[in-house]
Design a protein around this motif. Structure first.
Motif, PDB file in Angstrom:
ATOM      1  N   LEU B  33       0.842  -1.203   0.000  1.00 42.32           N
ATOM      2  CA  LEU B  33       0.000   0.000   0.000  1.00 42.32           C
ATOM      3  C   LEU B  33       0.877   1.254   0.000  1.00 42.32           C
ATOM      4  CD1 LEU B  33      -3.015   0.326  -0.096  1.00 42.32           C
ATOM      5  CD2 LEU B  33      -3.044   0.623   2.364  1.00 42.32           C
ATOM      6  N   VAL B  34       1.900   1.235   0.861  1.00 46.78           N
ATOM      7  CA  VAL B  34       2.812   2.381   0.925  1.00 46.78           C
ATOM      8  C   VAL B  34       3.511   2.575  -0.417  1.00 46.78           C
ATOM      9  CG1 VAL B  34       4.912   3.256   2.006  1.00 46.78           C
ATOM     10  CG2 VAL B  34       3.170   2.119   3.400  1.00 46.78           C
ATOM     11  N   LEU B  35       4.071   1.478  -0.924  1.00 47.86           N
ATOM     12  CA  LEU B  35       4.777   1.537  -2.203  1.00 47.86           C
ATOM     13  C   LEU B  35       3.820   1.916  -3.338  1.00 47.86           C
ATOM     14  CD1 LEU B  35       7.635   1.030  -3.190  1.00 47.86           C
ATOM     15  CD2 LEU B  35       6.997  -1.320  -3.673  1.00 47.86           C
ATOM     16  N   GLY B  36       2.619   1.377  -3.273  1.00 48.81           N
ATOM     17  CA  GLY B  36       1.629   1.642  -4.325  1.00 48.81           C
ATOM     18  C   GLY B  36       1.241   3.102  -4.382  1.00 48.81           C
ATOM     19  N   CYS B  61       5.897  -6.222 -13.637  1.00 43.91           N
ATOM     20  CA  CYS B  61       5.153  -6.912 -12.580  1.00 43.91           C
ATOM     21  C   CYS B  61       3.822  -7.447 -13.081  1.00 43.91           C
ATOM     22  CB  CYS B  61       4.896  -5.973 -11.406  1.00 43.91           C
ATOM     23  SG  CYS B  61       6.307  -5.852 -10.334  1.00 43.91           S
ATOM     24  N   ARG B  62       3.237  -6.717 -14.026  1.00 44.99           N
ATOM     25  CA  ARG B  62       1.921  -7.144 -14.464  1.00 44.99           C
ATOM     26  C   ARG B  62       1.980  -8.097 -15.643  1.00 44.99           C
ATOM     27  NH1 ARG B  62      -2.461  -2.741 -14.192  1.00 44.99           N
ATOM     28  NH2 ARG B  62      -1.729  -2.166 -16.235  1.00 44.99           N
ATOM     29  N   HIS B 104       5.062  -7.305  -6.019  1.00 40.39           N
ATOM     30  CA  HIS B 104       4.055  -7.713  -7.005  1.00 40.39           C
ATOM     31  C   HIS B 104       2.755  -6.949  -6.788  1.00 40.39           C
ATOM     32  CE1 HIS B 104       1.835 -10.411  -9.668  1.00 40.39           C
ATOM     33  NE2 HIS B 104       0.921 -10.495  -8.735  1.00 40.39           N
ATOM     34  N   ASN B 105       2.317  -6.930  -5.555  1.00 37.14           N
ATOM     35  CA  ASN B 105       1.006  -6.337  -5.287  1.00 37.14           C
ATOM     36  C   ASN B 105       1.036  -4.818  -5.405  1.00 37.14           C
ATOM     37  OD1 ASN B 105      -1.671  -7.054  -4.662  1.00 37.14           O
ATOM     38  ND2 ASN B 105      -1.418  -6.034  -2.695  1.00 37.14           N
ATOM     39  N   ALA B 106       2.200  -4.219  -5.127  1.00 36.61           N
ATOM     40  CA  ALA B 106       2.299  -2.753  -5.227  1.00 36.61           C
ATOM     41  C   ALA B 106       1.962  -2.292  -6.636  1.00 36.61           C
ATOM     42  CB  ALA B 106       3.692  -2.302  -4.836  1.00 36.61           C
ATOM     43  N   ALA B 107       2.371  -3.080  -7.630  1.00 37.95           N
ATOM     44  CA  ALA B 107       2.096  -2.710  -9.014  1.00 37.95           C
ATOM     45  C   ALA B 107       0.587  -2.638  -9.253  1.00 37.95           C
ATOM     46  CB  ALA B 107       2.731  -3.715  -9.963  1.00 37.95           C
ATOM     47  N   TYR B 108      -0.126  -3.632  -8.744  1.00 39.22           N
ATOM     48  CA  TYR B 108      -1.577  -3.643  -8.943  1.00 39.22           C
ATOM     49  C   TYR B 108      -2.249  -2.554  -8.110  1.00 39.22           C
ATOM     50  CZ  TYR B 108      -1.187  -7.923 -11.575  1.00 39.22           C
ATOM     51  OH  TYR B 108      -0.867  -8.829 -12.531  1.00 39.22           O
ATOM     52  N   LEU B 109      -1.764  -2.406  -6.867  1.00 38.15           N
ATOM     53  CA  LEU B 109      -2.382  -1.412  -5.984  1.00 38.15           C
ATOM     54  C   LEU B 109      -2.177   0.002  -6.499  1.00 38.15           C
ATOM     55  CD1 LEU B 109      -1.953  -2.382  -2.251  1.00 38.15           C
ATOM     56  CD2 LEU B 109      -4.023  -1.941  -3.529  1.00 38.15           C
TER      57      LEU B 109
END
Lengths: 250, 232
Positions: B33-36, B61-62, B104-109
């Protein structure tokens, strides 16, 4: 020792590329069948077919609430159990060992992706205005005809971006096919990497291959979308000119 | 009766490791979340060099499977750092999982955050500036709280995806609920594979339904406040 042995990586690219057809085959087969089943499920849900509606709600919730990896395992180990039960009660002699891993992958990925496609198709069908259906009925079309000729083409256009995303997601998801013993890009990279401890090189190669495939698909989808949109705009222009020529316009 | 007991004990055994799965979920959610948010702001503000890097990172990442990223971080990163005389082979495996899940998740977030940020609208910023707030103040006090409410449905989906992604951690030897299943199977010599995977899928399903319920309650609560505010 160099950080990355580029020579080795380049030398092994062809070996990893051998997995690409399998990756693509799983994705395409699951996509096509998923689209068909997804559409049927979406229609069942929109028209609220009594029992099926409930059943599909549970099915979609389950598929979206569990990891694909777990679904693959459930399917892979569930089919032999099911066949055993079937053999006992019906006296048939199916042997689960004769089923090829690829078939497992095809079916399991189709089951998974159908649920996602169903939701996409449902949203797109709902996005088409109800007036379209009523107009089609008013000129004497049956519901089936109206769906096929009027509503589905429009819904498909709405669904296209999401379907593209699903397909790209599917390409990435095929990296889990090792669970059902299919050897695709990821598995090949892993095998070669384990052989000589070239982890960084081989996984980079795999990543680049996936990246390239996804990029190419993105370009393709953008192209198709633009084509479809242009076609629609052209048709709309044509319709307005036709209606202008009609003398009996209210 | 014994069949019921078997199922029950399986459930208990697998549930025993649920905290580890939830731990991975929570930590990587906070980090991503922070990175996103940082990536989203870089992309919205279009800081020249950073923008290019962020776009490149998002694309990578995606477009590659999480499994590849996980292996790259777990096997590749130590190999890469060893060349700079840094030895991280002794680090806990959990750290590698958390790093790759967060990245990985930061890219989507970041895309979730970006769309919510843009949905709030520039006029909110202008209003905040007009009362003398700085950009950071406006961001923290005015825009992000609104963006958070707008992004809740997408955020919920993302959390569920993340939960499902944690099921890959067992591939590098983490004993979460998937890892526990592996251990049980090893003890049983591979008997009852089907049952145990049904059990674990039910646990994932239940957790997802719980997350969904929490998110939809949160949505209702936060929306209610918004309505009363605009009416007053």
């Amino acid at each position: 020792m160099p950080i990355i042995n580029f020579e080795f990586a380049i030398q092994e690219i062809p070996a990893v590329l051998k997995g690409v057809p399998i990756t693509l085959a799983i994705a395409v087969v699951a996509m096509v069948f998923g689209l068909i089943f997804g559409l049927l499920i979406a229609l069942c849900r929109i028209y609220r077919v009594p029992i099926l509606n409930r059943l599909f709600i549970i099915y979609i919730s389950f598929i979206r609430g569990t990891p694909l990896l777990v679904q693959l395992y459930v399917f892979f180990y569930g089919v032999p159990v099911l066949l055993d039960k079937m053999n006992q009660s019906f006296g048939t002699a199916y042997n689960a060992d004769h089923i090829s891993p690829l078939l497992y992958a095809f079916i399991a990925f189709t089951i998974n992706v159908s649920a996602y496609q169903a939701e996409i198709m449902r949203a797109s069908l709902n996005a088409v205005q109800i007036g379209q259906m009523e107009a089609a009925h008013s000129v004497g079309m049956t519901t089936f005809q109206a769906l096929k000729r009027i509503v589905l083409p429009q819904a498909f256009l709405v669904a296209l971006p999401n379907l593209g995303n699903t397909f790209i997601g599917l390409i990435k998801a095929t990296s889990l096919a090792f669970a059902v013993k299919v050897v695709e890009v990821m598995a090949l990279a892993k095998i070669i990497a384990n052989d000589g401890y070239h982890f960084l090189e081989m996984y980079l190669v795999a990543a680049l291959i996936y990246w390239l495939i996804c990029w190419l698909l993105e370009v393709l989808f953008t192209f198709v979308e633009e084509k479809m949109r242009n076609k629609e705009i052209k048709q709309k222009k044509m319709n307005t000119t036709i209606s202008k020529d009609l003398p009996l316009r209210v | 009766m014994s069949v019921m007991n078997d199922w029950f004990s399986l459930f208990i055994q697998v549930l025993d490791k649920l905290p580890i799965t939830l731990f991975m979920l929570l930590i990587s959610l906070v980090c991503s979340l922070v990175l996103g948010v940082a990536i989203a702001i870089v992309r919205i503000k279009r800081f020249t060099v950073l923008y290019q890097i962020a776009t490149f990172y998002l694309s990578f990442c995606r477009s590659t499977p999480l499994l590849v990223q996980l292996f790259l971080v777990y096997f590749g990163l130590p190999q890469l750092l060893l060349a700079f005389q840094i030895d991280i082979n002794s680090l806990d495996r959990m750290i590698f999982v958390l790093i790759s899940l967060s990245l990985h998740n930061a890219a989507y977030l970041s895309e979730v955050v970006r769309s919510a940020y843009l949905a709030v609208g520039e006029d909110q910023f202008e209003a905040a500036y007009s009362v003398g707030m700085t950009y950071t103040q406006a961001l923290w006090r005015v825009v992000l709280p609104q963006a958070f409410v707008l992004s809740l449905p997408n955020l919920g989906n993302n959390i569920i995806e993340l939960l499902k992604d944690t099921s890959l951690a067992f591939t590098i030897g983490i004993i979460d609920i998937m890892g526990q299943v592996r251990i049980i199977l090893g003890n049983n010599h591979g008997i009852g594979m089907f049952e145990i995977y049904v059990v674990i899928s039910l646990i994932y399903w239940g957790t997802c339904i719980l997350i969904e319920m929490v998110i939809s309650t949160l949505e209702k609560v936060l929306k209610k406040g918004k309505v009363s505010l605009s009416k007053s």
